[in-house]
Design an enzyme around this catalytic site. Structure first.
Site, PDB file in Angstrom:
ATOM      1  N   TRP A 104       0.810  -1.221   0.000  1.00 49.15           N
ATOM      2  CA  TRP A 104       0.000   0.000   0.000  1.00 49.15           C
ATOM      3  C   TRP A 104       0.850   1.281   0.000  1.00 49.15           C
ATOM      4  O   TRP A 104       0.406   2.343   0.427  1.00 49.15           O
ATOM      5  CB  TRP A 104      -0.974   0.021   1.196  1.00 49.15           C
ATOM      6  CG  TRP A 104      -1.880  -1.179   1.215  1.00 49.15           C
ATOM      7  CD1 TRP A 104      -1.726  -2.288   1.986  1.00 49.15           C
ATOM      8  CD2 TRP A 104      -3.032  -1.404   0.391  1.00 49.15           C
ATOM      9  NE1 TRP A 104      -2.730  -3.192   1.723  1.00 49.15           N
ATOM     10  CE2 TRP A 104      -3.549  -2.675   0.742  1.00 49.15           C
ATOM     11  CE3 TRP A 104      -3.683  -0.665  -0.590  1.00 49.15           C
ATOM     12  CZ2 TRP A 104      -4.672  -3.223   0.139  1.00 49.15           C
ATOM     13  CZ3 TRP A 104      -4.803  -1.199  -1.192  1.00 49.15           C
ATOM     14  CH2 TRP A 104      -5.291  -2.463  -0.827  1.00 49.15           C
ATOM     15  N   LYS A 139      -5.827  -0.459  -5.211  1.00 49.98           N
ATOM     16  CA  LYS A 139      -6.602   0.775  -5.232  1.00 49.98           C
ATOM     17  C   LYS A 139      -5.853   1.844  -6.029  1.00 49.98           C
ATOM     18  O   LYS A 139      -4.634   1.744  -6.255  1.00 49.98           O
ATOM     19  CB  LYS A 139      -6.901   1.276  -3.818  1.00 49.98           C
ATOM     20  CG  LYS A 139      -8.025   0.518  -3.129  1.00 49.98           C
ATOM     21  CD  LYS A 139      -8.572   1.243  -1.916  1.00 49.98           C
ATOM     22  CE  LYS A 139      -9.793   0.513  -1.362  1.00 49.98           C
ATOM     23  NZ  LYS A 139     -10.359   1.203  -0.173  1.00 49.98           N
ATOM     24  N   ASP A 360     -32.274  -1.073 -17.355  1.00 47.24           N
ATOM     25  CA  ASP A 360     -33.088  -0.558 -16.257  1.00 47.24           C
ATOM     26  C   ASP A 360     -33.197   0.968 -16.339  1.00 47.24           C
ATOM     27  O   ASP A 360     -32.271   1.658 -16.776  1.00 47.24           O
ATOM     28  CB  ASP A 360     -32.456  -0.947 -14.921  1.00 47.24           C
ATOM     29  CG  ASP A 360     -33.252  -0.423 -13.737  1.00 47.24           C
ATOM     30  OD1 ASP A 360     -34.361  -0.937 -13.515  1.00 47.24           O
ATOM     31  OD2 ASP A 360     -32.766   0.507 -13.069  1.00 47.24           O
ATOM     32  N   GLU A 415     -36.737  -0.961 -20.075  1.00 49.90           N
ATOM     33  CA  GLU A 415     -37.726  -0.722 -19.031  1.00 49.90           C
ATOM     34  C   GLU A 415     -38.154   0.748 -19.122  1.00 49.90           C
ATOM     35  O   GLU A 415     -37.509   1.638 -18.604  1.00 49.90           O
ATOM     36  CB  GLU A 415     -37.143  -1.009 -17.649  1.00 49.90           C
ATOM     37  CG  GLU A 415     -38.200  -0.932 -16.549  1.00 49.90           C
ATOM     38  CD  GLU A 415     -37.649  -0.456 -15.208  1.00 49.90           C
ATOM     39  OE1 GLU A 415     -38.211  -0.840 -14.179  1.00 49.90           O
ATOM     40  OE2 GLU A 415     -36.684   0.324 -15.193  1.00 49.90           O
TER      41      GLU A 415
END
Length: 771
Positions: A104, A139, A360, A415
């Site tokens: 890290w 990350k 959606d 939708e």
């Protein structure tokens, strides 16, 4: 298509769209609906925007197909003996890649930024192995304009996990690059596209009976065989994209390229899709490109650090926030947003072999007002105005064009509750390019009737109007209930009908109460008429095929984090003395009926009778005649039914059959001969505008489908064809599942895959495959 100025055209079958620079004089959609020509300026503008964007992508990226391979360029990829990581973060001032691989500490892994705001780093392999091991946490660390350093999950990460032992633990990005020996290899081809999709909507996490999150492999091994046995041809999977909030039903996506880790790994999901294909089931994925979770630490929203909208995935201010959904809204005009979303579709289609998508929240995308507090009356000015979000429409046109180019047999469903015209017409006609839209008004009608109207006050014409009120040049998926009607605060149709008596009155060892009799009868009728008259495809949510009781409630603080209502109680339908088996059996049978007669894909749909006094609806769909008697207690003997073709008719499917929990009042061995009505070719002299008729017995709260007997087949049968295996189509046949059966064209046995007891429904026909 005539234009003032054009460059080379692309043709789709016999229809053509020409790339324009100035104005399109005429579009094929105007021939389908002349009223659209009134909004010619709107269509000219949005088509020009689409073509301009497409041309720019072709010029600078080599075309949509290359552009949509972004997942091979962005995120973490292995290229020529090195690991390369790229991230679009124009607001960042400095950037590093951090993770378990460097403890890290990103001091030695600083990234470089190009003029487009794309950060990158190349890390050579160590001793022939990637410097970032498979399944290790990573990350993206960057410093923004305010001077602060922040850590974010890479936007293109393919896997993200959290520590389940810690309450509210944040997600970590995980580099997913398994060695060849651990990668899942697909073994089965995609099934062919059906003429009409019969869709089983499912949520993997809540698909098990135990009060816990179910896995992809459990779903593949335990639930897919059930779906196939019920004669569905398509599975629609919800909540596949990673979402940190489980109770969002998967609609608040945090990591768009990551498989939801609650149910397993990317390889596990590939196993599920491949298993579905082996059973002849196509697989659609619920894709959410209408908005994104507003989570900062583990979501895409973490890349918004106050920069302007041109340097962000999202719009700024009110335009970038959905106040009802509490989520962020994409800026579809941004180049890198288009790359991200188009590549996202291709990633799921190429890497996981999905056969299409259900988009959606399309209504929210279509309009700047997102449909909030907006009623749609059908006035075309509601659809084509300054309220229309052309940026989003251009994105959807690009997406549909791309998907159908990559996979011509893809099924793409929208939708949309607004009913926007040409949403489901091809892009090269001037449409948005979807294949189907969901017929969202239908479940609302049924819920309204069940909650607010006595049976005797049900309007036959209102039911028919709701089921048939659609644009017939655009295909619809009909459904009586989906996951929306089952979530907490509402109930399934079966539970609305039978309520608390489902806890005490579903045993077949005691006589059925009036409530149970009514409930099972109407459950079958509502779903069958919705399928037969409501659209060009059909959808059912997991468990509703057998009348699953209660509702869905995900674990949350308000229910003490309980999974009790977040599972499917398959034991209800598997227990032989419970009446759930009857509703499941009828669901199997009506899907088998459609498989045999293909009435959903037929353009012939004629409603000949909506009798308010008798509470009867009669219609023809394809080659079948349907008779629905909604009256609570009246039996009609010798009820005259209009039809098109003369001849002999027989029962094809009867909801009152004993095997469906009915009373067996309709004879299945009876021949119904037609009589001519009036003068041929003069509808006003016919019976209900039909040139022929026959008479039937119609008991209360029943539905029966009739087919016309093929006399040539009958003659063949009488001539000894039975012995040769060629059998004339009979009414729905029921077989015990002991031994081998054939169901909906899929061959299996009682113990095959699931080993569940029950019944198989099969149409005997003269087809060589005995389908």
């Amino acid at each position: 298509v005539k234009t003032n100025f054009s460059v080379p055209a692309t043709a789709r079958k016999n229809k053509t769209m020409v790339t324009v620079v100035e104005e399109v004089d005429h579009l094929p959609i105007y021939d389908l609906d002349p009223k659209l020509e009134e909004f010619k300026d709107h269509f000219n503008y949005r088509i020009k925007r689409y073509l301009d964007q497409k041309c720019l992508i072709e010029k600078h990226e080599g075309g949509l197909e290359e552009f949509s391979k972004g997942y091979l360029k962005f995120g973490i990829n292995t290229v020529d003996g090195a690991t390369i990581y790229r991230e679009w973060a124009p607001a960042a001032q400095e950037a590093q890649l951090i993770g378990e691989f460097n403890n890290w500490n990103g001091a030695k892994h600083k990234m470089e930024k190009d003029k487009f705001g794309i950060w990158s780093i190349k890390i050579s392999h160590v001793n022939g192995k990637p410097a970032i091991p498979h399944n290790s946490k990573v990350k993206f660390r960057f410093r923004h304009g305010g001077g602060a350093w922040v850590d974010r999950i890479p936007a293109w990460i393919r896997y993200a996990t959290f520590d389940a032992s810690k309450f509210g633990a944040p997600y970590d990005g995980v580099h997913w690059d398994p060695p060849a020996c651990e990668r899942y290899v697909f073994k089965h081809p995609r099934p062919p596209k059906p003429d009409a999709p019969r869709i089983y909507e499912a949520h993997v996490g809540m698909s098990g009976e135990e009060p816990e999150v179910s896995t992809y492999r459990e779903f593949a091994d335990n639930v897919l065989p059930r779906i196939r046995a019920n004669n569905y041809n398509t599975v629609q999977l919800m909540a596949i994209m990673e979402h940190s909030y489980y109770a969002s039903f998967g609609y608040h996506v945090t990591n768009f390229f990551a498989v939801s880790s609650r149910s397993g790994t990317p390889e596990d999901l590939k196993y599920l899709v491949d298993k579905a294909h082996s059973l002849g089931l196509r697989v659609l994925m619920d894709v959410v490109h209408s908005h994104a979770s507003n989570n900062v630490t583990d979501g895409l929203n973490g890349y918004d650090v106050g920069q302007n909208t041109h340097e962000s995935y999202f719009h700024t201010g009110d335009r970038g926030y959905h106040k009802l959904w509490d989520s962020r809204l994409f800026n579809y005009a941004n180049w890198e947003v288009l790359r991200f979303l188009l590549s996202n579709l291709r990633y799921w289609m190429d890497e996981f072999m999905f056969d299409g998508f259900r988009f959606d929240g399309v209504t929210s995308m279509l309009y700047h007002h997102h449909g909030i507090n907006k009623g749609f009356t059908g006035n075309y000015k509601e659809y084509f105005s300054l309220d229309t979000d052309v940026d989003a429409i251009v994105y959807m046109m690009l997406a549909n064009h791309l998907m159908h180019k990559l996979l011509p047999e893809a099924t793409i469903v929208a939708e949309d509750v607004s009913g926007m015209p040409v949403l489901c017409r091809p892009v090269d006609e001037g449409g948005v390019g979807f294949d189907f839209r969901l017929a969202m008004a239908i479940p609302d009608r049924w819920i309204d009737y069940l909650k607010n109207k006595e049976d005797r006050k049900w309007s036959m014409s209102e039911i028919v109007q709701t089921l048939t009120n659609r644009r017939y040049t655009e295909k619809c998926i009909a459904y009586a209930e989906s996951h929306d009607q089952s979530i907490v605060g509402d109930k399934t149709i079966a539970f609305l009908l039978m309520d608390k008596e489902m806890y005490t009155g579903m045993s077949d060892l005691q006589p059925a109460s009036p409530t149970i009799n009514r409930g099972i009868a109407l459950q079958k009728m509502i779903h069958f008429i919705t399928m037969a008259l409501g659209g060009d495809g059909y959808l059912n949510f997991m468990g509703n095929e057998f009348g699953h009781p209660e509702w869905i409630d995900f674990p949350r603080e308000g229910n003490n984090w309980s999974y009790d209502k977040c599972r499917r109680q398959w034991s209800l339908v598997d227990t032989d003395h419970l009446r759930y088996k009857y509703m499941n059996a009828f669901d199997q049978a009506m899907n088998a009926l459609e498989e045999e007669f293909s009435f959903l894909s037929s353009s012939k749909q004629i409603v000949s009778d909506m009798n308010e006094k008798d509470k009867v609806i009669v219609f023809e769909r394809g080659d079948l005649v349907f008779v629905f008697n909604f009256h609570p207690n009246k039996t009609y003997k010798g009820y005259k039914v209009g039809c098109d073709l003369p001849g002999k008719y027989r029962v094809a499917l009867d909801s009152d059959a004993l095997v469906f929990g009915g009373h067996g009042r309709v004879g299945h061995d009876a021949d119904h001969f037609t009589s001519p009505e009036g003068m041929p070719g003069v509808p006003e002299t016919n019976f209900n505008n039909r040139p022929n008729s026959f008479k039937v017995l119609s008991p209360p709260r029943t539905c029966v489908a009739y087919y016309r007997v093929d006399e040539d087949r009958e003659e063949l049968r009488r001539g000894g064809a039975v012995a040769s295996g060629k059998i004339v189509t009979e009414y729905i046949d029921v077989e015990a599942t002991s031994g081998e059966t054939i169901s909906g064209g899929w061959k299996g046995s009682e113990k095959d895959d699931c080993g569940k007891k029950g019944m198989k429904f099969v149409f005997r026909s003269s087809d060589e495959d005995c389908k």
